[in-house]
Design an enzyme around this catalytic site. Structure first.
Site, PDB file in Angstrom:
ATOM      1  N   GLU A  14     -10.274   1.983   3.386  1.00 18.71           N
ATOM      2  CA  GLU A  14      -9.883   3.507   2.615  1.00 18.71           C
ATOM      3  C   GLU A  14     -11.065   3.958   2.044  1.00 18.71           C
ATOM      4  O   GLU A  14     -11.447   5.135   1.927  1.00 18.71           O
ATOM      5  CB  GLU A  14      -8.835   2.900   1.526  1.00 18.71           C
ATOM      6  CG  GLU A  14      -8.379   3.882   0.842  1.00 18.71           C
ATOM      7  CD  GLU A  14      -7.425   3.364  -0.095  1.00 18.71           C
ATOM      8  OE1 GLU A  14      -6.249   2.896   0.198  1.00 18.71           O
ATOM      9  OE2 GLU A  14      -7.408   3.546  -1.523  1.00 18.71           O
ATOM     10  N   LYS A  74      -4.943  -6.553   3.055  1.00 18.54           N
ATOM     11  CA  LYS A  74      -4.644  -5.539   2.074  1.00 18.54           C
ATOM     12  C   LYS A  74      -6.042  -5.273   1.488  1.00 18.54           C
ATOM     13  O   LYS A  74      -6.226  -4.141   1.383  1.00 18.54           O
ATOM     14  CB  LYS A  74      -3.712  -5.876   0.966  1.00 18.54           C
ATOM     15  CG  LYS A  74      -3.625  -4.913  -0.266  1.00 18.54           C
ATOM     16  CD  LYS A  74      -3.135  -3.455   0.251  1.00 18.54           C
ATOM     17  CE  LYS A  74      -2.889  -2.350  -0.803  1.00 18.54           C
ATOM     18  NZ  LYS A  74      -3.549  -2.397  -2.105  1.00 18.54           N
ATOM     19  N   SER A 115       1.015  -1.133  -0.007  1.00 16.69           N
ATOM     20  CA  SER A 115      -0.011   0.054   0.002  1.00 16.69           C
ATOM     21  C   SER A 115       0.772   1.202  -0.083  1.00 16.69           C
ATOM     22  O   SER A 115       1.939   1.255   0.589  1.00 16.69           O
ATOM     23  CB  SER A 115      -0.974   0.084   1.150  1.00 16.69           C
ATOM     24  OG  SER A 115      -1.784   1.126   1.270  1.00 16.69           O
ATOM     25  N   HIS A 153      -7.749  -3.388   4.052  1.00 15.49           N
ATOM     26  CA  HIS A 153      -7.215  -1.943   4.222  1.00 15.49           C
ATOM     27  C   HIS A 153      -7.905  -1.040   3.147  1.00 15.49           C
ATOM     28  O   HIS A 153      -8.269   0.010   3.414  1.00 15.49           O
ATOM     29  CB  HIS A 153      -5.805  -2.030   3.803  1.00 15.49           C
ATOM     30  CG  HIS A 153      -4.967  -0.842   3.553  1.00 15.49           C
ATOM     31  ND1 HIS A 153      -5.141  -0.353   2.239  1.00 15.49           N
ATOM     32  CD2 HIS A 153      -4.358  -0.057   4.109  1.00 15.49           C
ATOM     33  CE1 HIS A 153      -4.512   0.936   2.277  1.00 15.49           C
ATOM     34  NE2 HIS A 153      -4.113   1.028   3.528  1.00 15.49           N
ATOM     35  N   ASN A 154      -7.951  -1.747   1.721  1.00 20.42           N
ATOM     36  CA  ASN A 154      -8.673  -0.898   0.794  1.00 20.42           C
ATOM     37  C   ASN A 154      -9.988  -0.534   1.109  1.00 20.42           C
ATOM     38  O   ASN A 154     -10.554   0.490   0.873  1.00 20.42           O
ATOM     39  CB  ASN A 154      -8.647  -1.414  -0.595  1.00 20.42           C
ATOM     40  CG  ASN A 154      -6.975  -1.417  -0.958  1.00 20.42           C
ATOM     41  OD1 ASN A 154      -6.171  -1.376  -0.425  1.00 20.42           O
ATOM     42  ND2 ASN A 154      -6.905  -1.424  -2.405  1.00 20.42           N
TER      43      ASN A 154
HETATM   44  P1  NBP Z   1      -0.378  -2.392 -14.151  1.00 14.94           P
HETATM   45  O1  NBP Z   1      -1.271  -2.808 -13.106  1.00 14.94           O
HETATM   46  O2  NBP Z   1      -0.659  -1.145 -14.968  1.00 14.94           O
HETATM   47  O3  NBP Z   1       0.484  -3.542 -14.840  1.00 14.94           O
HETATM   48  C1  NBP Z   1       1.460  -3.150 -16.049  1.00 14.94           C
HETATM   49  C2  NBP Z   1       2.440  -4.344 -15.877  1.00 14.94           C
HETATM   50  O4  NBP Z   1       2.044  -5.642 -16.104  1.00 14.94           O
HETATM   51  C3  NBP Z   1       3.682  -4.162 -16.953  1.00 14.94           C
HETATM   52  O5  NBP Z   1       4.645  -4.190 -16.533  1.00 14.94           O
HETATM   53  C4  NBP Z   1       2.986  -5.165 -17.874  1.00 14.94           C
HETATM   54  O6  NBP Z   1       4.153  -5.427 -19.013  1.00 14.94           O
HETATM   55  C5  NBP Z   1       2.785  -6.235 -16.962  1.00 14.94           C
HETATM   56  N1  NBP Z   1       2.020  -7.347 -17.657  1.00 14.94           N
HETATM   57  C6  NBP Z   1       0.744  -7.279 -18.125  1.00 14.94           C
HETATM   58 BR1  NBP Z   1      -0.383  -5.973 -18.055  1.00 14.94          BR
HETATM   59  N2  NBP Z   1       0.466  -8.686 -18.625  1.00 14.94           N
HETATM   60  C7  NBP Z   1       1.747  -9.244 -18.543  1.00 14.94           C
HETATM   61  C8  NBP Z   1       1.818 -10.501 -18.871  1.00 14.94           C
HETATM   62  N3  NBP Z   1       0.903 -11.345 -19.463  1.00 14.94           N
HETATM   63  N4  NBP Z   1       3.099 -10.894 -18.490  1.00 14.94           N
HETATM   64  C9  NBP Z   1       3.942 -10.066 -17.972  1.00 14.94           C
HETATM   65  N5  NBP Z   1       3.916  -9.008 -17.601  1.00 14.94           N
HETATM   66  C10 NBP Z   1       2.525  -8.375 -18.164  1.00 14.94           C
HETATM   67  O7  NBP Z   1       1.035  -1.887 -13.243  1.00 14.94           O
HETATM   68  P2  NBP Z   1       1.177  -0.916 -11.788  1.00 14.94           P
HETATM   69  O8  NBP Z   1       0.198   0.048 -11.678  1.00 14.94           O
HETATM   70  O9  NBP Z   1       2.399  -0.612 -11.533  1.00 14.94           O
HETATM   71  O10 NBP Z   1       0.499  -2.226 -10.844  1.00 14.94           O
HETATM   72  C11 NBP Z   1       1.384  -3.204 -10.530  1.00 14.94           C
HETATM   73  C12 NBP Z   1       0.863  -4.064  -9.538  1.00 14.94           C
HETATM   74  O11 NBP Z   1       0.628  -3.393  -8.187  1.00 14.94           O
HETATM   75  C13 NBP Z   1      -0.959  -4.293  -9.848  1.00 14.94           C
HETATM   76  O12 NBP Z   1      -1.377  -5.374  -9.518  1.00 14.94           O
HETATM   77  C14 NBP Z   1      -1.744  -3.284  -9.017  1.00 14.94           C
HETATM   78  O13 NBP Z   1      -3.069  -3.587  -8.809  1.00 14.94           O
HETATM   79  C15 NBP Z   1      -0.717  -3.200  -7.734  1.00 14.94           C
HETATM   80  N6  NBP Z   1      -0.858  -2.036  -7.079  1.00 14.94           N
HETATM   81  C16 NBP Z   1      -0.947  -0.907  -7.473  1.00 14.94           C
HETATM   82  C17 NBP Z   1      -0.927   0.416  -6.621  1.00 14.94           C
HETATM   83  C18 NBP Z   1      -0.894   1.605  -7.412  1.00 14.94           C
HETATM   84  O14 NBP Z   1      -1.192   2.753  -6.676  1.00 14.94           O
HETATM   85  N7  NBP Z   1      -1.042   1.790  -8.680  1.00 14.94           N
HETATM   86  C19 NBP Z   1      -0.734   0.179  -5.410  1.00 14.94           C
HETATM   87  C20 NBP Z   1      -0.681  -1.075  -4.693  1.00 14.94           C
HETATM   88  C21 NBP Z   1      -0.750  -2.200  -5.557  1.00 14.94           C
HETATM   89  P3  NBP Z   1       4.278  -4.637 -20.249  1.00 14.94           P
HETATM   90  O15 NBP Z   1       5.004  -3.320 -19.960  1.00 14.94           O
HETATM   91  O16 NBP Z   1       4.979  -5.704 -20.998  1.00 14.94           O
HETATM   92  O17 NBP Z   1       2.885  -4.371 -20.756  1.00 14.94           O
END
Ligand code: NBP
Length: 479
Positions: A189, A182, A128, A185-186
């Protein structure tokens, strides 16, 4: 092999987490992303991090010291499964795969079981704090085995947020425990945000203050017992002026709230566990209501109160709203902890509730001063059945309940929706009630379905012969 830890998935979260890891003494971080561009960009932009880039899973595995440890930060769902499958092809027994995405805890339980059979360790970890948290110090909620925690603990402690000298990470429990916590937590939130939004709406409509003036109210609240990240950023958002129109930004943002589903998961899970998380549910439904413009449009002329609303004493009203917010917030957290307790019992996790409150004090979105009081409450009574009955909270209710009732009554009377304030109060009064009309519901259930009932004055299960002579008979317990 040069790296002691690796990150797969270099979008916003993964790249920031990788940089955080690389900035800590002793870490060398291997990085891999499905499409090469993100890897190249990260490595080029951050030479100081000393990343070890990999362009295939084989290269990634080869660049990691054994036992290998990799954190996956990709889109939850299918992409996570795809990455796990690929890693399993190149990893060996004893290696550790950590999923830091927002996985549904039941997926984590399934994955942990499947991965364990290969001899590789699998840890589902809640992260988080958004992108800033990932870079500077998130709140981390890892599940998984005790064995994995031995290796992971020191690394995670080194990158987590620090609150009052303590890293915001703990081994939450086995398999899906981390993602479960988690998720809740959300959910909390969602409730916290909705409560703040209701407070803002009531103040705006009841006092006519501008968003910038209300920003000052929130900034003031943030210096007191409501001090929290969400109150702090509320002031920032309300202060923001739209460059294009010169209006407050909040007035030009479309009033339809989005959601990524973790609130809904929290409520769905609570429904199946039989835990009343009504504040979180109302907050989730309030977002749904906002996002149906066609329903709102056709409903605009429904009858409502004739007169507008102006609080007689603006300052006094604002103070009542503050107290209503505080009381409702305690309810939301209490309900969330109730869900964690029930989840732990259902899935066999040994979760230290007070510790959960303490790792939420830093890094995460719901970080707040009063989390210390939750830790204290569980330190005093570890098996406290309802968090809000802890003495500290009882004192808050003693001073807040009149104001809370006033605010809910006012909102109903003048037609300003306050679903989370109202449902929290109803929950509170439901808990307080000596007798609930559930007795009547049992009577109705027995009438139409012979579902039977228990009596207050003797043991056993009973049924009234409603369609015969209405005498009472002893019955099998069918609930
Ligand atoms: P995203 O959730 O937008 O995911 C994008 C990433 O996933 C890229 O690296 C993409 O690779 C990869 N990907 C996908 Br889509 N399909 C794939 C596959 N089949 N094989 C390998 N890689 C693949 O990224 P994020 O916003 O950085 O979030 C990452 C995780 O963290 C998520 O699960 C999210 O829910 C969680 N999270 C996010 C936050 C937040 O505030 N954003 C907070 C806490 C947790 P590519 O570049 O090749 O398309």
């Amino acid at each position: 092999a040069a790296a002691n830890i690796g990150v797969v998935g270099l979008a916003v979260m993964g790249s920031n987490l990788a940089r955080n890891l690389a900035s800590r003494e002793g870490n060398t971080v291997a990085v891999y992303n499905r499409s090469r561009a993100k890897t190249d960009e990260l490595v080029a932009e951050h030479p100081e991090a000393g990343f070890v880039p990999a362009f295939s899973y084989e290269e990634f595995a080869a660049s990691l010291q054994k036992p290998r440890t990799a954190i996956i930060m990709v889109k939850a769902g299918g992409p996570t499964d795809a990455v796990i499958d690929s890693l399993l092809e190149v990893f060996e027994p004893g290696d550790i795969i950590v999923d830091g995405g927002n996985a549904l805890f039941t997926d984590t339980i399934r994955r942990e079981k499947a991965v364990r059979e290969t001899g590789v360790n699998f840890v589902g970890m809640g992260v988080s704090g958004g992108e800033e948290g990932a870079l500077l110090g998130p709140s981390l909620m890892p599940g998984g085995s005790d064995e994995s925690w031995v290796t992971l603990g020191p690394i995670l402690r080194s990158i987590a947020a620090i609150a009052e000298g303590e890293p915001c990470v703990t081994h939450v429990g086995h398999d899906g425990a981390g993602h479960f916590v988690k998720m809740v937590h959300n959910g909390i939130e969602y409730a916290d945000m909705q409560l703040i939004a209701e407070a803002y709406d009531l103040i705006r409509r009841g006092t006519g203050k501008s968003p910038a003036e209300i920003a000052e109210v929130f900034a003031e609240w943030n210096r007191g017992e409501l001090e929290s990240y969400l109150i702090e950023i509320t002031a920032e958002v309300l202060r923001q002026v739209d460059a294009e129109t010169g209006k407050p930004l909040v007035d030009v943002i479309l009033d339809q709230a989005g959601a990524k589903g973790t609130g809904a998961w929290t409520v769905q899970t609570a429904l199946s566990l039989g835990v009343p998380v009504s504040g979180i549910a109302e907050a989730t439904f309030a977002r749904s209501l906002s996002s149906h413009p066609e329903q709102r449009e056709i409903s605009r002329d429904l009858p409502g109160p004739d007169e507008g609303f102006t609080a007689e004493d603006a300052d006094a009203f604002i103070e009542q709203v503050r107290l209503a917010l505080y009381a409702s917030k305690i309810v939301a957290y209490s309900q969330g902890f109730d869900e964690i307790r029930a989840g732990a019992a259902e899935y066999g996790w040994n979760i230290d509730l007070g510790k959960i409150a303490s790792i939420w004090r830093g890094g995460c979105i719901i970080r707040a001063r009063f989390l210390n009081r939750i830790t204290d409450a569980y330190a005093e009574t570890p098996d406290l059945p309802v968090l809000l009955t802890a003495p500290f909270f009882v004192d808050v209710f003693a001073r807040a309940q009149d104001a809370w009732r006033e605010v809910v009554a006012t909102s109903a009377k003048v037609g300003i929706p306050s679903p989370a304030f109202s449902s929290s109060l109803a929950y509170y009064d439901g808990l307080r009630a000596e007798r609930l009309p559930a007795a009547l519901i049992q009577g109705q259930r027995d009438f139409f379905g012979a579902h039977t009932y228990k009596r207050i004055d003797k043991e056993g299960t009973f049924h009234t012969l409603w369609s015969a002579d209405r005498t009472e008979v002893e019955a099998e317990d069918t609930h």
